[in-house]
Design a protein around this motif. Structure first.
Motif, PDB file in Angstrom:
ATOM      1  N   UNK A 171       0.830  -1.202   0.000  1.00  8.79           N
ATOM      2  CA  UNK A 171       0.000   0.000   0.000  1.00  8.79           C
ATOM      3  C   UNK A 171       0.864   1.251   0.000  1.00  8.79           C
ATOM      4  N   UNK A 172       1.918   1.246   0.794  1.00  8.10           N
ATOM      5  CA  UNK A 172       2.810   2.397   0.843  1.00  8.10           C
ATOM      6  C   UNK A 172       3.556   2.563  -0.477  1.00  8.10           C
ATOM      7  N   UNK A 173       4.018   1.452  -1.045  1.00  8.29           N
ATOM      8  CA  UNK A 173       4.749   1.521  -2.313  1.00  8.29           C
ATOM      9  C   UNK A 173       3.862   2.071  -3.419  1.00  8.29           C
ATOM     10  N   UNK A 174       2.602   1.660  -3.447  1.00  7.25           N
ATOM     11  CA  UNK A 174       1.678   2.151  -4.459  1.00  7.25           C
ATOM     12  C   UNK A 174       1.373   3.636  -4.250  1.00  7.25           C
ATOM     13  N   UNK A 175       1.248   4.031  -2.993  1.00  7.95           N
ATOM     14  CA  UNK A 175       0.953   5.444  -2.686  1.00  7.95           C
ATOM     15  C   UNK A 175       2.116   6.346  -3.085  1.00  7.95           C
ATOM     16  N   UNK A 176       3.317   5.914  -2.777  1.00  8.00           N
ATOM     17  CA  UNK A 176       4.498   6.755  -3.036  1.00  8.00           C
ATOM     18  C   UNK A 176       5.150   6.474  -4.382  1.00  8.00           C
ATOM     19  N   UNK A 177       4.642   5.493  -5.095  1.00  4.05           N
ATOM     20  CA  UNK A 177       5.167   5.116  -6.418  1.00  4.05           C
ATOM     21  C   UNK A 177       6.658   4.796  -6.347  1.00  4.05           C
ATOM     22  N   UNK A 178       6.997   3.943  -5.369  1.00  8.33           N
ATOM     23  CA  UNK A 178       8.384   3.499  -5.215  1.00  8.33           C
ATOM     24  C   UNK A 178       8.381   1.982  -5.118  1.00  8.33           C
ATOM     25  N   UNK A 179       9.497   1.310  -5.410  1.00  5.07           N
ATOM     26  CA  UNK A 179       9.559  -0.145  -5.275  1.00  5.07           C
ATOM     27  C   UNK A 179       9.401  -0.570  -3.813  1.00  5.07           C
ATOM     28  N   UNK A 180       8.662  -1.627  -3.585  1.00  6.35           N
ATOM     29  CA  UNK A 180       8.460  -2.126  -2.225  1.00  6.35           C
ATOM     30  C   UNK A 180       9.775  -2.512  -1.571  1.00  6.35           C
ATOM     31  N   UNK A 181      10.738  -2.938  -2.368  1.00  4.86           N
ATOM     32  CA  UNK A 181      12.026  -3.355  -1.822  1.00  4.86           C
ATOM     33  C   UNK A 181      12.778  -2.214  -1.155  1.00  4.86           C
ATOM     34  N   UNK A 182      12.403  -0.976  -1.485  1.00  2.29           N
ATOM     35  CA  UNK A 182      13.084   0.184  -0.896  1.00  2.29           C
ATOM     36  C   UNK A 182      12.497   0.597   0.450  1.00  2.29           C
ATOM     37  N   UNK A 183      11.450  -0.082   0.874  1.00  8.34           N
ATOM     38  CA  UNK A 183      10.768   0.304   2.096  1.00  8.34           C
ATOM     39  C   UNK A 183      11.191  -0.573   3.275  1.00  8.34           C
ATOM     40  N   UNK A 184      11.151   0.033   4.442  1.00 15.46           N
ATOM     41  CA  UNK A 184      11.438  -0.697   5.680  1.00 15.46           C
ATOM     42  C   UNK A 184      10.276  -0.493   6.639  1.00 15.46           C
ATOM     43  N   UNK A 185      10.152  -1.418   7.589  1.00 15.81           N
ATOM     44  CA  UNK A 185       9.073  -1.345   8.579  1.00 15.81           C
ATOM     45  C   UNK A 185       9.669  -1.526   9.967  1.00 15.81           C
ATOM     46  N   UNK A 190       5.923   2.405   8.278  1.00 10.44           N
ATOM     47  CA  UNK A 190       6.579   2.062   7.015  1.00 10.44           C
ATOM     48  C   UNK A 190       7.354   3.290   6.556  1.00 10.44           C
ATOM     49  N   UNK A 191       8.617   3.108   6.176  1.00  6.42           N
ATOM     50  CA  UNK A 191       9.485   4.235   5.818  1.00  6.42           C
ATOM     51  C   UNK A 191      10.132   4.028   4.458  1.00  6.42           C
ATOM     52  N   UNK A 192      10.327   5.173   3.759  1.00 11.52           N
ATOM     53  CA  UNK A 192      11.117   5.204   2.530  1.00 11.52           C
ATOM     54  C   UNK A 192      12.299   6.114   2.809  1.00 11.52           C
ATOM     55  N   UNK A 193      13.443   5.521   3.062  1.00 18.18           N
ATOM     56  CA  UNK A 193      14.608   6.283   3.514  1.00 18.18           C
ATOM     57  C   UNK A 193      15.050   7.324   2.493  1.00 18.18           C
ATOM     58  N   UNK A 194      14.983   6.975   1.217  1.00 15.18           N
ATOM     59  CA  UNK A 194      15.491   7.895   0.186  1.00 15.18           C
ATOM     60  C   UNK A 194      14.720   9.209   0.162  1.00 15.18           C
ATOM     61  N   UNK A 195      13.437   9.175   0.345  1.00 15.42           N
ATOM     62  CA  UNK A 195      12.628  10.401   0.276  1.00 15.42           C
ATOM     63  C   UNK A 195      12.243  10.949   1.641  1.00 15.42           C
ATOM     64  N   UNK A 196      12.496  10.155   2.696  1.00 18.58           N
ATOM     65  CA  UNK A 196      12.140  10.594   4.029  1.00 18.58           C
ATOM     66  C   UNK A 196      10.665  10.434   4.360  1.00 18.58           C
TER      67      UNK A 196
END
Length: 757
Positions: A171-185, A190-196
């Protein structure tokens, strides 16, 4: 109290709540006085194949707030959890919480794979629904027992948590349009380190509910566990401390009646006639009805019901009742053992021939006697029933939901689907609330039916005296053992005859457990003897009595472990060898037993001299996949009084989900087993139970609880049971310590009946 734990960490901050039944997220929990009636079950639909659930909801003054809260989007990826918009994660427990820590363990497994914030974890009981909540160790049946809660749920709950995590990440990956592999929990975020960017579970709940459930999920490597293996606070402590926890005793409905049942004094007797005139004259008594198991007095209050019951005049037909004394039954058991006509539970080599050939000085024999034991949970049996033309609702600390549904339906003349069970906290059980005839549930339904099934709630309450007199005891057993020692002092032959009543015969579980005439629960702990003895024979003789019997904490090992470990100690001394070293030789091919045995002996300081009048004893056993070794230190005064001063316990239960819960269960099991060994006995005189309360059936007092040290053997194996295994070795460890202190063996339990205490 000292505890050695695996990788201890500080508990995570935050308060936990676990109410049963739980109000919807954000809604207040009604008090028992506010409870009007359970109105409905709400089942949610979602993409996951496992299905979705929430428990039943109370209706009352807060129902409008509940309805509004329920209308908010909730993420329910499977049958075991849901995520609310405020980020609260509710874990659905298919196992009853009866003090064993099941809620905490179940929540920890889910929260670990979900990477949830522990402070936002809640737990509620699952509805009675075997299709979704069956115990995987029991087959198509929902129930708690056999120390299986963690073992059967381990992979199921890990996958449930990991599935929910994957959907939240998607859900977060779809919302932020980023690969799920880039996310941590971490901790529910749920966080996307590259974009903060980051989002809590609650923010993602609505969108996650629309994401497809993955067909496969990756589970964590145990080295990455953050919650499993830590001392997380128990989720049931806050509600039990502040009084919001609901036990059956707490349930109050407007207009509810209280019922007490007068049962026959002898097992197997029936009501011949009764005079209820004096009972009906008691103020507050509303009805007196006869049911299958006796005569019930129904009143406005407990005291009115008890006073009315005391006034009953009942004539019993005991023509088919058990009339023997427990001493007479034990004499029959001795005769059967001497006759030697048991069925083979395990045969290896030629035990009989080796025993015959052994020189007289190399043969050792002993016999051990075990009494009936009551379960005596802190909360006596009770159940609330509401029966009307539409169906039956039951509130209780239910341990066998599927069986109780079926038995209640049979009595009420309903389909099992029409019986709804609301599982509450249970104030202990030790096996008593799990029985195949559903005695206390059936009694409550029978009374409600006899009153006219008008929908008025009825609470059946057992007193402590009812509990002690009410049957369903750990069976009485007699054990006869013989062994031959070789030139090196090690046993070359072992013959073990077990005489006692089967707990499975005549039950719906008989076909599953009784094979070739042998009830596996009668011989467990003996037929699976871990010691390397070349010639081995274990035989069972099943008896029949009119005394109702049932599994009791640690089941067969509650007696077999004592006989085995006490006899091994006798063999060691007959061979002139140290009991610990003797066991090590016999367990050379049993690494788990050796690890636990060595850890307990080392931490206890085995081999250090003891002062006069004191002794140290050791025992090691396995039950429900868990190995427990214990060293007991005792002092025996000039009068023979035994004081257990210290117990060192080592346990291998696989991965330690919560070391504090494990330690607590070891401590509790030691106290439970020690009380039984020192004092516990149900005796019969002319078929009537002689004990009636804790003055006659003594349990361990707080002043008698020894200092306990618990040490956990590190393991990466899947979790096994901890609710029962600590009970098995404490009796023989103490008996062996008493011998070390006094030179006297204890072969008749309890100790107070032997002259040793």
């Amino acid at each position: 109290m000292e505890r050695t734990l695996i990788d201890p960490q500080d508990a995570l901050p935050g308060t936990l709540q676990a109410g049963l039944p739980a109000a919807p997220d954000g809604a207040s929990q009604p008090s028992p006085a506010d409870i009007e009636r359970p109105a409905r079950r709400r089942f949610l639909q979602a993409a996951a194949a496992a299905g979705l659930t929430i428990g039943f909801h109370w209706t009352g003054p807060g129902r409008r707030a509940e309805a509004a809260e329920a209308a908010k989007p909730t993420f329910t990826p499977n049958a075991f959890l849901r995520v609310a918009p405020d980020g609260t994660v509710t874990v659905i427990s298919k196992h009853v919480e009866m003090g064993q820590g099941a809620y905490t363990g179940i929540a920890t497994i889910v929260a670990e794979e979900l990477d949830a914030d522990w402070s936002k974890i809640r737990v509620e009981s699952a509805p009675a629904d075997a299709a979704r909540y069956n115990n995987l160790a029991f087959g198509p049946m929902q129930g708690t027992g056999g120390s299986t809660a963690m073992a059967n749920s381990w992979m199921q709950l890990r996958e449930a948590g990991a599935t929910a995590r994957a959907m939240l990440v998607a859900a977060a990956a779809d919302t932020w349009k980023v690969p799920a592999a880039q996310l941590s929990v971490e901790r529910g975020v749920v966080r996307h380190a590259a974009s903060g960017r980051q989002a809590g579970f609650g923010e993602l709940a609505a969108k996650a509910a629309a994401m497809p459930a993955p067909k496969q999920v990756a589970l964590k490597d145990p080295k990455d566990f953050r919650l499993i293996g830590t001392r997380l606070p128990r989720v049931d402590v806050p509600p039990k401390t502040d009084g919001t926890a609901q036990f059956t005793f707490d349930v109050v409905f407007p207009g509810m009646r209280i019922a007490l049942l007068q049962r026959p004094p002898r097992f197997g007797a029936k009501v011949k006639s009764f005079d209820a005139k004096a009972a009906r004259a008691v103020p507050g008594v509303r009805a007196v009805v006869q049911v299958e198991r006796g005569v019930a007095v129904v009143a406005d209050t407990f005291w009115a019901a008890k006073t009315g019951r005391d006034a009953l005049k009942i004539e019993w037909d005991d023509s088919k009742a058990e009339k023997r004394s427990s001493a007479a039954i034990m004499n029959e058991y001795r005769r059967l053992a001497d006759a030697g006509k048991g069925l083979p539970a395990r045969t290896q080599g030629d035990a009989a021939g080796t025993l015959r050939a052994a020189a007289a000085g190399r043969r050792v024999s002993a016999a051990y006697e075990f009494p009936y034991l009551a379960h005596a949970p802190m909360e006596p049996l009770d159940a609330v029933v509401k029966l009307d033309a539409h169906g039956c609702e039951i509130w209780c600390g239910d341990q066998f939901q599927t069986i109780d549904q079926g038995n209640a339906a049979r009595v009420a003349g309903l389909d099992p689907k029409q019986v709804r069970i609301h599982t509450l906290y249970a104030g202990g059980s030790f096996g008593r609330r799990a029985n195949t005839v559903s005695d206390y549930v059936v009694e409550a339904v029978s009374i409600a039916k006899a009153l006219g099934a008008d929908g008025r709630p009825v609470k059946l309450q057992w007193t402590r005296e009812d509990d002690i007199h009410g049957g369903m005891y750990r069976p009485m057993y007699f054990h006869k053992l013989e062994a031959a020692l070789g030139a090196d002092g090690m046993p070359t032959a072992w013959r073990h005859v077990i005489v006692g009543q089967s707990i499975m015969a005549g039950t719906v579980m008989a076909d599953m457990v009784i094979k070739n005439g042998i009830d596996a629960t009668s011989v467990e702990g003996a037929a699976n003897l871990p010691y390397a003895i070349p010639n081995l024979s274990v035989e069972a003789i099943a008896t029949q009595t009119g005394v109702p019997v049932l599994w009791w904490r640690v089941v067969g090992s509650s007696h077999t472990a004592y006989a085995v470990e006490a006899f091994v100690d006798e063999l060691a001394h007959a061979a002139g060898q140290d009991p610990y070293a003797f066991r090590r030789k016999l367990l050379a091919q049993q690494p788990r037993f050796l690890a636990a045995l060595d850890l307990a002996a080392q931490r206890a300081g085995w081999g250090r001299p003891m002062p006069a009048g004191k002794g140290r004893g050791i025992a090691v056993t396995e039950a429900f996949g868990t190995v427990v070794a214990q060293v007991a230190e005792v002092a025996v005064d000039d009068s023979g009084r035994i004081r257990v001063e210290r117990v060192v316990c080592a346990v291998d239960c696989g991965i330690a989900i919560n070391p504090d819960v494990i330690a607590a269960q070891m401590e509790g099991g030691i106290g439970f087993g020690l009380g039984a060994a020192l004092y516990g006995a149900i005796t019969l005189k002319d078929g009537v139970v002689e004990q009636s309360n804790f003055d006659g059936y003594q349990v361990l007092r707080m002043a008698d609880m020894p200092r306990v040290e618990v040490h956990i053997v590190p393991s990466q194996q899947k979790p096994s049971g901890v609710g029962e295994p600590a009970v098995a070795p404490i009796g023989p460890a103490v008996a062996n310590a008493v011998f070390a202190a006094t030179g006297k063996r204890t072969r008749v339990l309890p100790f107070v009946n032997t002259g040793a205490a």
